[in-house]
Motif scaffolding. Structure first.
Motif, short mmCIF file in Angstrom:
data_model
loop_
_atom_site.label_atom_id
_atom_site.label_comp_id
_atom_site.label_asym_id
_atom_site.label_seq_id
_atom_site.Cartn_x
_atom_site.Cartn_y
_atom_site.Cartn_z
N GLN A 37 -6.10 4.60 -2.57
CA GLN A 37 -7.43 4.63 -3.20
C GLN A 37 -8.55 4.58 -2.16
O GLN A 37 -9.63 5.15 -2.36
N SER A 60 -3.97 1.17 0.90
CA SER A 60 -4.02 1.67 -0.47
C SER A 60 -4.54 3.10 -0.43
O SER A 60 -5.55 3.39 0.22
N GLY A 92 0.84 -1.19 0.00
CA GLY A 92 0.00 0.00 0.00
C GLY A 92 0.87 1.24 0.00
O GLY A 92 2.06 1.17 0.33
N GLU A 93 0.28 2.35 -0.36
CA GLU A 93 1.06 3.59 -0.48
C GLU A 93 1.16 4.39 0.82
O GLU A 93 2.02 5.25 0.95
#
Length: 333
Positions: free
Chosen positions: A112, A110, A33-34
């Motif tokens: 998103q 994430s 994940g970011e």
């Protein structure tokens, strides 16, 4: 990302049998994940209890940290939309299903599905809400998108003494709906009325006619139960009212007819909170932080626990011995 850190997490395995416990692990071992988040709070949902005990097939891969909700402070990010120190939250979106969840001092998300904490909520409040509050508000949003209004009549809320039910009573009543709370726990009726229910109905004395159509009693409903409850509510919905279904404690199947749909134009709306598209997520959380924010969050949060207390809470929840929302305090806010 920053240098790796060791931390504590409630981790679930399924190798030599199903097992779950508090472990020390490293941030390098977290799912991809970011956004790396230092978790301050999570919450306990029925789905978490099923996952944590192995009594429900929730996880799609192993091992994973439990917890379908998380709120905390960004520790590091490779997405420029998030910076160190930002306060964020995440509910559902694969947590504790396909990626590590919020029952750890760190979680990697994430971008998103990472929601900036909206103004009007603090981290703890966001987890009193969590998946339960998000589900209740998503149901209201979908119902109103389908022309639900207080003018159609009262809203029945089944499973009213659970987390989703309590938050739904507070949210729907704040928006202007008369709420009729259905619960099998009559000892909690005074509390449900204090949240905004104008009428409480004992599930044990509630009977349905079994007819394909019945007198219109409710303008709409939020059903947390499914099974016979859903089948009984549908014939009592007013013309062009909506039933939002978000639970299956009473069973995954129900026996009904097409009559409520083709005679009264009733609609059955599925509330799948875990996979809600990002634009709807943002809309729901903005409402929850402002005009739909429940007025009794601190009272609905009936328990605050640590990671170590999770197993006991899981067992009590699955035994039906839970009331209100349980917040999990993990780190510093």
């Amino acid at each position: 990302m920053t240098a790796s850190n060791d931390f504590r997490a409630f981790r679930i395995h399924n190798d030599a049998g199903y097992r779950a416990s508090i472990e020390t692990m490293n941030t390098d071992a977290l799912s991809a994940g970011e956004v790396l988040v230092n978790v301050a709070y999570s919450s306990v949902n029925y789905k978490d209890a099923l996952a944590g005990t192995g009594k429900g097939r929730i996880l799609r891969q192993f091992p994973l940290n439990g917890g379908i909700d998380a709120a905390g402070v960004v520790a590091a990010s490779t997405d420029p939309a998030f910076k160190e120190g930002d306060r964020v939250l995440c509910t559902g979106s694969g947590l504790s299903e396909t990626s590590d969840g919020g029952y750890g001092e760190y979680v990697r998300l994430s971008s998103q599905w990472t929601i900036p904490l909206p103004e009007g909520l603090d981290l703890r409040q966001s987890m009193i809400l969590g998946t339960a509050g998000f589900t209740a508000a998503l149901a209201l949003l979908r119902m109103q998108h389908n022309r639900q209004s207080p003018a159609l009549g009262p809203i029945a809320i089944s499973g009213a003494s659970g987390g989703v039910g309590m938050l739904a009573i507070d949210i729907f009543s704040r928006v202007g709906y008369d709420v009729h709370a259905i619960s099998g726990k009559a000892e909690h009726f005074d509390f449900l009325r204090s949240l905004g229910a104008v009428e409480c109905i004992d599930r044990h004395t509630l009977s349905f006619s079994g007819k394909p159509m019945d007198s219109a009693r409710f303008g709409g409903a939020l059903d947390n139960v499914g099974g016979p409850m859903l089948a009984g509510l549908l014939p009592q919905i007013a013309p062009y009212g909506n039933v939002a279904i978000c639970g299956n404690a009473g069973g995954i199947a129900f026996d009904s007819t097409v009559m409520p749909f083709i005679i009264r134009g009733a609609s059955l709306l599925g509330i799948a909170s875990a996979g809600t598209p990002r634009d709807l997520r943002d809309e729901v959380w903005q409402h929850l932080a402002s005009d739909w924010k429940p007025r009794h969050l601190d009272r609905i949060a009936t328990r605050e626990i640590s990671l170590d207390q999770l197993p006991d809470v899981f067992e009590r929840m699955l035994a039906g011995d839970s009331f209100g929302r349980t917040v999990v305090r993990i780190g510093k806010a």
